[in-house]
Design an enzyme around this catalytic site. Sequence first.
Site, PDB file in Angstrom:
ATOM      1  N   MET A   1       2.185   2.059   5.742  1.00 24.78           N
ATOM      2  CA  MET A   1       0.900   2.494   6.313  1.00 24.78           C
ATOM      3  C   MET A   1      -0.044   2.918   5.195  1.00 24.78           C
ATOM      4  O   MET A   1      -0.395   4.085   5.043  1.00 24.78           O
ATOM      5  CB  MET A   1       1.149   3.629   7.317  1.00 24.78           C
ATOM      6  CG  MET A   1      -0.072   4.120   8.071  1.00 24.78           C
ATOM      7  SD  MET A   1      -0.866   2.877   9.093  1.00 24.78           S
ATOM      8  CE  MET A   1      -0.072   3.129  10.681  1.00 24.78           C
ATOM      9  N   GLY A   2      -0.459   1.951   4.387  1.00 22.47           N
ATOM     10  CA  GLY A   2      -1.507   2.218   3.390  1.00 22.47           C
ATOM     11  C   GLY A   2      -2.849   1.815   3.988  1.00 22.47           C
ATOM     12  O   GLY A   2      -3.009   1.753   5.200  1.00 22.47           O
ATOM     13  N   ARG A   3      -3.796   1.515   3.105  1.00 23.91           N
ATOM     14  CA  ARG A   3      -5.147   1.152   3.570  1.00 23.91           C
ATOM     15  C   ARG A   3      -5.123  -0.045   4.519  1.00 23.91           C
ATOM     16  O   ARG A   3      -5.750  -0.038   5.576  1.00 23.91           O
ATOM     17  CB  ARG A   3      -6.029   0.785   2.371  1.00 23.91           C
ATOM     18  CG  ARG A   3      -6.726   1.945   1.715  1.00 23.91           C
ATOM     19  CD  ARG A   3      -7.565   1.438   0.562  1.00 23.91           C
ATOM     20  NE  ARG A   3      -6.693   0.896  -0.467  1.00 23.91           N
ATOM     21  CZ  ARG A   3      -6.425   1.502  -1.613  1.00 23.91           C
ATOM     22  NH1 ARG A   3      -7.003   2.635  -1.913  1.00 23.91           N
ATOM     23  NH2 ARG A   3      -5.595   0.973  -2.481  1.00 23.91           N
TER      24      ARG A   3
ATOM     25  N   THR B   1       1.546 -10.161   5.482  1.00 27.56           N
ATOM     26  CA  THR B   1       0.361 -10.445   4.663  1.00 27.56           C
ATOM     27  C   THR B   1       0.478  -9.728   3.315  1.00 27.56           C
ATOM     28  O   THR B   1      -0.522  -9.547   2.628  1.00 27.56           O
ATOM     29  CB  THR B   1      -0.931  -9.972   5.369  1.00 27.56           C
ATOM     30  OG1 THR B   1      -0.764  -8.610   5.758  1.00 27.56           O
ATOM     31  CG2 THR B   1      -1.269 -10.824   6.571  1.00 27.56           C
ATOM     32  N   SER B   2       1.701  -9.292   2.954  1.00 23.91           N
ATOM     33  CA  SER B   2       1.821  -8.523   1.701  1.00 23.91           C
ATOM     34  C   SER B   2       2.269  -9.444   0.560  1.00 23.91           C
ATOM     35  O   SER B   2       1.434  -9.995  -0.155  1.00 23.91           O
ATOM     36  CB  SER B   2       2.750  -7.328   1.889  1.00 23.91           C
ATOM     37  OG  SER B   2       4.030  -7.765   2.288  1.00 23.91           O
ATOM     38  N   ARG B   3       3.569  -9.640   0.407  1.00 26.49           N
ATOM     39  CA  ARG B   3       4.068 -10.566  -0.607  1.00 26.49           C
ATOM     40  C   ARG B   3       5.298 -11.281  -0.048  1.00 26.49           C
ATOM     41  O   ARG B   3       6.139 -10.662   0.637  1.00 26.49           O
ATOM     42  CB  ARG B   3       4.462  -9.812  -1.892  1.00 26.49           C
ATOM     43  CG  ARG B   3       3.283  -9.293  -2.711  1.00 26.49           C
ATOM     44  CD  ARG B   3       2.495 -10.415  -3.385  1.00 26.49           C
ATOM     45  NE  ARG B   3       1.409  -9.954  -4.231  1.00 26.49           N
ATOM     46  CZ  ARG B   3       0.136  -9.835  -3.865  1.00 26.49           C
ATOM     47  NH1 ARG B   3      -0.225 -10.128  -2.619  1.00 26.49           N
ATOM     48  NH2 ARG B   3      -0.788  -9.446  -4.724  1.00 26.49           N
TER      49      ARG B   3
ATOM     50  N   GLU C   1       4.958 -19.605  -3.838  1.00 28.63           N
ATOM     51  CA  GLU C   1       3.621 -20.042  -3.454  1.00 28.63           C
ATOM     52  C   GLU C   1       3.146 -21.041  -4.503  1.00 28.63           C
ATOM     53  O   GLU C   1       3.234 -20.726  -5.691  1.00 28.63           O
ATOM     54  CB  GLU C   1       2.667 -18.857  -3.383  1.00 28.63           C
ATOM     55  CG  GLU C   1       3.011 -17.922  -2.237  1.00 28.63           C
ATOM     56  CD  GLU C   1       2.019 -16.782  -2.052  1.00 28.63           C
ATOM     57  OE1 GLU C   1       1.005 -16.747  -2.789  1.00 28.63           O
ATOM     58  OE2 GLU C   1       2.271 -15.931  -1.193  1.00 28.63           O
TER      59      GLU C   1
ATOM     60  N   HIS D   1      -2.064 -17.972   1.708  1.00 31.27           N
ATOM     61  CA  HIS D   1      -2.466 -16.733   1.016  1.00 31.27           C
ATOM     62  C   HIS D   1      -4.005 -16.592   0.978  1.00 31.27           C
ATOM     63  O   HIS D   1      -4.605 -16.539  -0.099  1.00 31.27           O
ATOM     64  CB  HIS D   1      -1.876 -16.688  -0.402  1.00 31.27           C
ATOM     65  CG  HIS D   1      -1.751 -15.281  -0.938  1.00 31.27           C
ATOM     66  ND1 HIS D   1      -0.776 -14.884  -1.814  1.00 31.27           N
ATOM     67  CD2 HIS D   1      -2.499 -14.173  -0.718  1.00 31.27           C
ATOM     68  CE1 HIS D   1      -0.924 -13.601  -2.115  1.00 31.27           C
ATOM     69  NE2 HIS D   1      -1.975 -13.144  -1.460  1.00 31.27           N
TER      70      HIS D   1
ATOM     71  N   ALA E   1      -5.744 -14.117   2.765  1.00 29.86           N
ATOM     72  CA  ALA E   1      -6.170 -12.864   3.402  1.00 29.86           C
ATOM     73  C   ALA E   1      -7.479 -12.310   2.829  1.00 29.86           C
ATOM     74  O   ALA E   1      -8.310 -11.798   3.566  1.00 29.86           O
ATOM     75  CB  ALA E   1      -5.070 -11.819   3.305  1.00 29.86           C
TER      76      ALA E   1
END
Length: 330
Positions: free
Chosen positions: A155-157, A237-239, A268, A287, A289
């Site tokens: 739960m970051g930005r 959507t992170s890595r 990727e 990728h 986003a």
Amino acid sequence: MPRPKVFVARRIPDEGLSAIAAACDVDVWPDRLPPPPDALRDRVRDCDGLVSLLTDRVDAALLDAAPRLKVVSNFAVGFNNVDVPACTQRGVCVGNTPGVLTDATADIAVTLLLNAARRIAESAADAKAGRWLTWEPLGWLGQDLVGRTLGIVGMGRIGFATAKRLHHGWGMKVIYTKRTPSAEAEQQLGARRVELDELLAQSDYVSVHADLNPTTKGLFGAAQFKQMKRTAVFVNTSRGPLVDQPALAEALRSGTIFAAGLDVTDPEPLPPEHELYALPNCVIAPHVASATIDTRNAMARLCANNLLAGVRGEPLPHWVNPDAAAARRK
Ligand code: DGY
């Protein structure tokens, strides 16, 4: 006083590039594909600054080949491509671009979630291929969103912005994992912090927003997918390396979970013959986003500000390793 020399590892928006070019001698890698490691090493050899992308590995060997390098300005919020301790040890400052891509990334998390839940990629492909035979009561049935439980891993930005959209838009209940409680999420979204096991068992939607580091690599494997509901939708959507992809493919194939939406993969690009593409319940974006015009312009501006501060010996506006200050290269 000679102008600082800077290598920019790909064309970035002019808003950043022109600010760098106004103050530095700039060498821009002209190709669409990243510089191979030996070319990167050659090009930064006598540089004061480097603008890197998440596809460029910045490691001890590169830093040792570039004794004048003072700053690595990464054109991304994530910086897992940079060996930060090696930079800090050598007094090389590292900058990143947080904040400006939060909304664009949260928008893609929601897009993938809706797409996977409602089988949009699959049904659109079926329609195009002539498999839309009639209006079918049992055709392409997906999952509802209203009132369901959303599990945010990290739960970051960006996790918060994703949860905010889904809580206020669809009335989702929010549970989350984070090292420390998020007062913002608890007060504004009524979110509840839980352990990962509980999150996996309770969530209808699991959206991943954690950094890639040694503790999160492979966080989602066969055991974690088994803990999830059979109706669950998984979004990343992170890595890519946070996910054991063969385990995800098996979970999607066997119906252990309902569907997945991925903006990131490992590797990727994911080769076209990869098994995940063949699964109708997996939607994969390349990728993208942060890929909006305004977001990439804003990233370029932040990236230039970090770079210029770095070559001038000033504090970086977005400084990943302020502990490098004491040892900064002159
Ligand atoms: C980042 O900035 O880390 C993103 O992954 C780029 O889209």
